[in-house]
Scaffold this active site. Structure first.
Site, PDB file in Angstrom:
ATOM      1  N   GLY A 122       0.835  -1.192   0.000  1.00  0.00           N
ATOM      2  CA  GLY A 122       0.000   0.000   0.000  1.00  0.00           C
ATOM      3  C   GLY A 122       0.872   1.244   0.000  1.00  0.00           C
ATOM      4  O   GLY A 122       2.011   1.205   0.472  1.00  0.00           O
ATOM      5  N   GLN A 133       3.096   9.874   1.188  1.00  0.00           N
ATOM      6  CA  GLN A 133       4.434   9.264   1.249  1.00  0.00           C
ATOM      7  C   GLN A 133       5.324   9.642   0.063  1.00  0.00           C
ATOM      8  O   GLN A 133       6.531   9.456   0.113  1.00  0.00           O
ATOM      9  CB  GLN A 133       4.306   7.740   1.328  1.00  0.00           C
ATOM     10  CG  GLN A 133       3.673   7.255   2.617  1.00  0.00           C
ATOM     11  CD  GLN A 133       3.469   5.751   2.586  1.00  0.00           C
ATOM     12  OE1 GLN A 133       2.460   5.265   2.085  1.00  0.00           O
ATOM     13  NE2 GLN A 133       4.433   5.005   3.096  1.00  0.00           N
ATOM     14  N   CYS A 189       6.023  -0.316   7.094  1.00  0.00           N
ATOM     15  CA  CYS A 189       5.663   0.845   6.277  1.00  0.00           C
ATOM     16  C   CYS A 189       6.873   1.265   5.463  1.00  0.00           C
ATOM     17  O   CYS A 189       7.989   1.299   5.993  1.00  0.00           O
ATOM     18  CB  CYS A 189       5.230   1.977   7.208  1.00  0.00           C
ATOM     19  SG  CYS A 189       4.799   3.491   6.340  1.00  0.00           S
ATOM     20  N   LEU A 190       6.651   1.597   4.194  1.00  0.00           N
ATOM     21  CA  LEU A 190       7.771   2.009   3.347  1.00  0.00           C
ATOM     22  C   LEU A 190       8.413   3.302   3.850  1.00  0.00           C
ATOM     23  O   LEU A 190       9.565   3.581   3.542  1.00  0.00           O
ATOM     24  CB  LEU A 190       7.300   2.179   1.890  1.00  0.00           C
ATOM     25  CG  LEU A 190       6.817   0.886   1.206  1.00  0.00           C
ATOM     26  CD1 LEU A 190       6.270   1.191  -0.186  1.00  0.00           C
ATOM     27  CD2 LEU A 190       7.932  -0.153   1.130  1.00  0.00           C
ATOM     28  N   HIS A 196      -4.336   1.689   7.686  1.00  0.00           N
ATOM     29  CA  HIS A 196      -2.950   2.182   7.704  1.00  0.00           C
ATOM     30  C   HIS A 196      -2.763   3.308   6.680  1.00  0.00           C
ATOM     31  O   HIS A 196      -2.201   4.364   6.999  1.00  0.00           O
ATOM     32  CB  HIS A 196      -2.021   0.997   7.408  1.00  0.00           C
ATOM     33  CG  HIS A 196      -0.562   1.341   7.327  1.00  0.00           C
ATOM     34  ND1 HIS A 196       0.381   0.770   8.159  1.00  0.00           N
ATOM     35  CD2 HIS A 196       0.118   2.163   6.495  1.00  0.00           C
ATOM     36  CE1 HIS A 196       1.573   1.261   7.834  1.00  0.00           C
ATOM     37  NE2 HIS A 196       1.442   2.093   6.830  1.00  0.00           N
ATOM     38  N   GLU A 197      -3.241   3.079   5.451  1.00  0.00           N
ATOM     39  CA  GLU A 197      -3.049   4.081   4.387  1.00  0.00           C
ATOM     40  C   GLU A 197      -3.874   5.341   4.651  1.00  0.00           C
ATOM     41  O   GLU A 197      -3.409   6.451   4.389  1.00  0.00           O
ATOM     42  CB  GLU A 197      -3.397   3.499   3.015  1.00  0.00           C
ATOM     43  CG  GLU A 197      -2.554   2.303   2.576  1.00  0.00           C
ATOM     44  CD  GLU A 197      -1.065   2.498   2.754  1.00  0.00           C
ATOM     45  OE1 GLU A 197      -0.562   3.634   2.650  1.00  0.00           O
ATOM     46  OE2 GLU A 197      -0.378   1.486   3.030  1.00  0.00           O
ATOM     47  N   HIS A 223      -2.135   7.684   6.925  1.00  0.00           N
ATOM     48  CA  HIS A 223      -1.113   8.524   6.276  1.00  0.00           C
ATOM     49  C   HIS A 223      -1.701   9.850   5.798  1.00  0.00           C
ATOM     50  O   HIS A 223      -1.058  10.894   5.884  1.00  0.00           O
ATOM     51  CB  HIS A 223      -0.497   7.797   5.074  1.00  0.00           C
ATOM     52  CG  HIS A 223       0.608   6.842   5.424  1.00  0.00           C
ATOM     53  ND1 HIS A 223       1.748   7.233   6.085  1.00  0.00           N
ATOM     54  CD2 HIS A 223       0.751   5.519   5.172  1.00  0.00           C
ATOM     55  CE1 HIS A 223       2.552   6.181   6.234  1.00  0.00           C
ATOM     56  NE2 HIS A 223       1.968   5.118   5.696  1.00  0.00           N
TER      57      HIS A 223
HETATM   58 NI    NI Z   1       2.706   3.192   5.592  1.00  0.00          NI
END
Ligand code: NI
Length: 168
Positions: free
Chosen positions: A46, A51, A91-92, A133-134, A137
């Site tokens: 995701g 991000q 998470c990236l 989660h997304e 962000h």
């Molecule tokens: Ni993330």
């Protein structure tokens, strides 16, 4: 398509609250495609526009094994949530840190697709985790914020150590 740079903690831009997408046009579709390519290249499931330093309400996901079922949510909203699950998240934007986070087990989400068409879906399990989660962000929230203060402190320390070890 293009691979975009991903912001990582402690970058303050990750704390930006995203604004609604006003018109779903070609530039939005292009960004969604670039985000998918970026996510696949980084082996993520995701990615939120936040991000990649674009502060609009757009997230992409793909939970399929073959990475051939991209999902795109524009102006997503969770309209119902129930139950509870604890799942290990990464998470990236928080490289190499994983932690168990408590989330709703099931969510109902409404959004626009990449053609600007409204849709609603129900999700449970990992997809429900990923959606929550997304969407966090887009509010400037990262999963570490959902941990106890002590666990968050430990994770941030580990992140700092990693940053010090890796060449800039
Ligand atoms: Ni993330």
């Amino acid at each position: 398509m293009a691979i975009l740079p991903i912001l990582t903690l402690p970058d303050k831009r990750l704390r930006t609250k995203a604004k609604a997408v006003e018109t779903v046009d070609e530039s939005i579709r292009q960004l969604a495609d670039d985000m998918l390519e970026t996510m696949y290249a980084a082996s993520g499931i995701g990615l939120a526009a936040t991000q990649v330093d674009r502060h609009i309400r757009l997230v992409v996901m793909d939970l399929s094994e073959e990475k051939n079922q991209p999902l795109c949510f524009i102006n997503p909203e969770i309209t119902a949530a129930e139950g509870e699950q604890v799942c290990e998240e990464g998470c990236l934007s928080v490289p190499d840190i994983y932690a168990k986070v408590k989330r709703a087990e099931r969510v109902r989400v409404k959004a626009l697709d990449k053609h600007g068409k409204p849709f609603e879906m129900e999700a449970d399990g990992l997809l429900a985790v990923c959606i929550q989660h997304e969407l966090d962000h887009l509010e400037g929230i990262v999963f570490l914020d959902r941990l106890s203060p002590l666990k968050k402190k430990m994770a941030l320390k580990k992140l700092q150590k990693q940053a010090a070890l890796s060449p800039a």
